[in-house]
Design a protein around this motif. Structure first.
Motif, PDB file in Angstrom:
ATOM      1  N   ARG A   1      11.042  -2.745   4.083  1.00 10.03           N
ATOM      2  CA  ARG A   1      11.878  -1.559   4.302  1.00 10.03           C
ATOM      3  C   ARG A   1      12.981  -1.513   3.248  1.00 10.03           C
ATOM      4  O   ARG A   1      13.489  -2.547   2.835  1.00 10.03           O
ATOM      5  CB  ARG A   1      12.502  -1.572   5.690  1.00 10.03           C
ATOM      6  N   SER A   2      13.342  -0.297   2.844  1.00  9.53           N
ATOM      7  CA  SER A   2      14.479  -0.079   1.951  1.00  9.53           C
ATOM      8  C   SER A   2      15.390   0.976   2.567  1.00  9.53           C
ATOM      9  O   SER A   2      14.914   1.904   3.227  1.00  9.53           O
ATOM     10  CB  SER A   2      14.016   0.426   0.576  1.00  9.53           C
ATOM     11  N   HIS A   3      16.694   0.805   2.378  1.00 10.87           N
ATOM     12  CA  HIS A   3      17.641   1.873   2.706  1.00 10.87           C
ATOM     13  C   HIS A   3      18.317   2.239   1.398  1.00 10.87           C
ATOM     14  O   HIS A   3      18.914   1.387   0.736  1.00 10.87           O
ATOM     15  CB  HIS A   3      18.655   1.421   3.747  1.00 10.87           C
ATOM     16  N   LEU A   4      18.194   3.507   1.010  1.00  8.55           N
ATOM     17  CA  LEU A   4      18.572   3.929  -0.322  1.00  8.55           C
ATOM     18  C   LEU A   4      19.908   4.667  -0.334  1.00  8.55           C
ATOM     19  O   LEU A   4      20.386   5.146   0.691  1.00  8.55           O
ATOM     20  CB  LEU A   4      17.479   4.847  -0.889  1.00  8.55           C
ATOM     21  N   CYS A   5      20.503   4.773  -1.514  1.00  7.69           N
ATOM     22  CA  CYS A   5      21.712   5.575  -1.706  1.00  7.69           C
ATOM     23  C   CYS A   5      21.299   6.907  -2.320  1.00  7.69           C
ATOM     24  O   CYS A   5      20.504   6.930  -3.263  1.00  7.69           O
ATOM     25  CB  CYS A   5      22.686   4.869  -2.633  1.00  7.69           C
TER      26      CYS A   5
ATOM     27  N   SER B   1      15.456   6.375   3.619  1.00  2.37           N
ATOM     28  CA  SER B   1      14.896   5.040   3.806  1.00  2.37           C
ATOM     29  C   SER B   1      13.422   5.079   3.444  1.00  2.37           C
ATOM     30  O   SER B   1      12.815   6.154   3.347  1.00  2.37           O
ATOM     31  CB  SER B   1      15.048   4.573   5.259  1.00  2.37           C
ATOM     32  N   THR B   2      12.852   3.923   3.229  1.00  2.00           N
ATOM     33  CA  THR B   2      11.408   3.824   3.039  1.00  2.00           C
ATOM     34  C   THR B   2      10.867   2.669   3.873  1.00  2.00           C
ATOM     35  O   THR B   2      11.585   1.703   4.140  1.00  2.00           O
ATOM     36  CB  THR B   2      11.014   3.573   1.566  1.00  2.00           C
ATOM     37  N   TYR B   3       9.629   2.770   4.280  1.00  2.00           N
ATOM     38  CA  TYR B   3       8.875   1.641   4.809  1.00  2.00           C
ATOM     39  C   TYR B   3       7.691   1.432   3.888  1.00  2.00           C
ATOM     40  O   TYR B   3       7.020   2.396   3.496  1.00  2.00           O
ATOM     41  CB  TYR B   3       8.376   1.893   6.231  1.00  2.00           C
ATOM     42  N   THR B   4       7.447   0.187   3.521  1.00  2.00           N
ATOM     43  CA  THR B   4       6.257  -0.150   2.750  1.00  2.00           C
ATOM     44  C   THR B   4       5.193  -0.675   3.691  1.00  2.00           C
ATOM     45  O   THR B   4       5.453  -1.606   4.463  1.00  2.00           O
ATOM     46  CB  THR B   4       6.566  -1.209   1.680  1.00  2.00           C
TER      47      THR B   4
ATOM     48  N   GLY C   1       0.829  -1.202   0.000  1.00  2.00           N
ATOM     49  CA  GLY C   1       0.000   0.000   0.000  1.00  2.00           C
ATOM     50  C   GLY C   1       0.862   1.250   0.000  1.00  2.00           C
ATOM     51  O   GLY C   1       1.647   1.471  -0.907  1.00  2.00           O
ATOM     52  N   THR C   2       0.762   2.036   1.055  1.00  2.00           N
ATOM     53  CA  THR C   2       1.490   3.301   1.163  1.00  2.00           C
ATOM     54  C   THR C   2       2.980   3.065   1.361  1.00  2.00           C
ATOM     55  O   THR C   2       3.380   2.198   2.130  1.00  2.00           O
ATOM     56  CB  THR C   2       0.941   4.114   2.345  1.00  2.00           C
ATOM     57  N   VAL C   3       3.816   3.851   0.666  1.00  2.00           N
ATOM     58  CA  VAL C   3       5.268   3.822   0.866  1.00  2.00           C
ATOM     59  C   VAL C   3       5.683   5.119   1.548  1.00  2.00           C
ATOM     60  O   VAL C   3       5.398   6.212   1.048  1.00  2.00           O
ATOM     61  CB  VAL C   3       6.021   3.665  -0.476  1.00  2.00           C
ATOM     62  N   LEU C   4       6.306   4.995   2.712  1.00  2.00           N
ATOM     63  CA  LEU C   4       6.761   6.149   3.484  1.00  2.00           C
ATOM     64  C   LEU C   4       8.244   6.377   3.190  1.00  2.00           C
ATOM     65  O   LEU C   4       9.060   5.497   3.429  1.00  2.00           O
ATOM     66  CB  LEU C   4       6.570   5.893   4.980  1.00  2.00           C
ATOM     67  N   LYS C   5       8.618   7.541   2.684  1.00  2.00           N
ATOM     68  CA  LYS C   5      10.024   7.845   2.394  1.00  2.00           C
ATOM     69  C   LYS C   5      10.491   8.976   3.303  1.00  2.00           C
ATOM     70  O   LYS C   5       9.772   9.944   3.521  1.00  2.00           O
ATOM     71  CB  LYS C   5      10.208   8.239   0.927  1.00  2.00           C
ATOM     72  N   PHE C   6      11.729   8.846   3.823  1.00  2.00           N
ATOM     73  CA  PHE C   6      12.210   9.815   4.808  1.00  2.00           C
ATOM     74  C   PHE C   6      13.730   9.738   4.946  1.00  2.00           C
ATOM     75  O   PHE C   6      14.331   8.717   4.593  1.00  2.00           O
ATOM     76  CB  PHE C   6      11.578   9.521   6.171  1.00  2.00           C
TER      77      PHE C   6
END
Length: 216
Positions: free
Chosen positions: A190-194, A206-209, A167-172
């Protein structure tokens, strides 16, 4: 006027409509009930060892899953993970392990931990709980480039494992955030991005799905 008196004074068809609306309101608020037992992670949550810089961990209580993450600071500041009971459409669900537990990894009857994932991977990383599971814990070892582990649990309603849809993806920014899944959703990945300069440390995003169960 008291609700009971108002209902009794209404015509039969109107009473049915009012009662249905009241039940729907209660159901909507019962989707994800905040847990008062979810607090700042402690050293004992991290593989039972003395806490070192960058170490943190949180395992949700039985039949609870992650719903919120807060962090204001670098890798020396623990994120605060909030867990919640999850009752989509007012129907309470339960969590259990989704495969044979490996006690040496910390698995138990309520969930299974992933293998180590490099938080500082040059290309970042994305982890999504297996189908039919939701996120019930997270832990990290060493500094911002250390290893992250995720705990997932099968989610069942009346003994039937449910499929959770993204559903919602939270990016921060990882080092400064306070994010919650919307009502009716629960964390599943969860993702940790570059960032553009190639850095994947605690200042990167980072994001949480969040996921949800389709109407029962």
């Amino acid at each position: 006027m008291p609700k009971s008196l108002f209902l009794n004074s209404a015509p039969p068809l109107m009473r049915l409509f009012i009662a249905s609306a009241m039940a729907l309101t209660v159901s909507a608020h019962a989707m994800a009930v905040s847990s008062p037992q979810s607090t700042t992670p402690s050293a004992s949550d991290v593989a039972g060892k003395t806490k070192a810089s960058g170490d943190y961990g949180k395992t949700c209580n039985p039949n609870e899953a992650m719903i919120k993450s807060t962090r204001h600071g670098d890798e020396n500041t623990d994120p605060v993970i909030v867990c919640s009971a999850y009752a989509p459409y007012g129907v309470a669900g339960t969590m259990s392990n989704y495969k044979t537990p490996e006690p040496e990894k910390g698995d138990d009857a309520y969930g299974n931990w992933s293998s180590a994932i490099n938080e500082g991977n040059p290309s970042g990383h994305t982890y999504t709980c297996p189908e039919g599971t939701l996120m019930t814990g997270i832990k990290h070892k060493d500094d911002e480039n250390g290893s992250t582990y995720y705990r997932c649990s099968a989610f069942s309603i009346n003994g039937v494992v449910q499929k959770l849809r993204p559903g919602t993806v939270l990016k921060f920014p990882e080092d400064d955030h306070e994010k919650s899944c919307p009502a009716g959703q629960i964390m599943i990945g969860r993702s940790h991005l570059c960032d553009n300069d190639g850095k994947c440390d605690e200042k990167a995003s980072s994001t949480y799905t969040c996921g949800y169960v389709r109407a029962l």
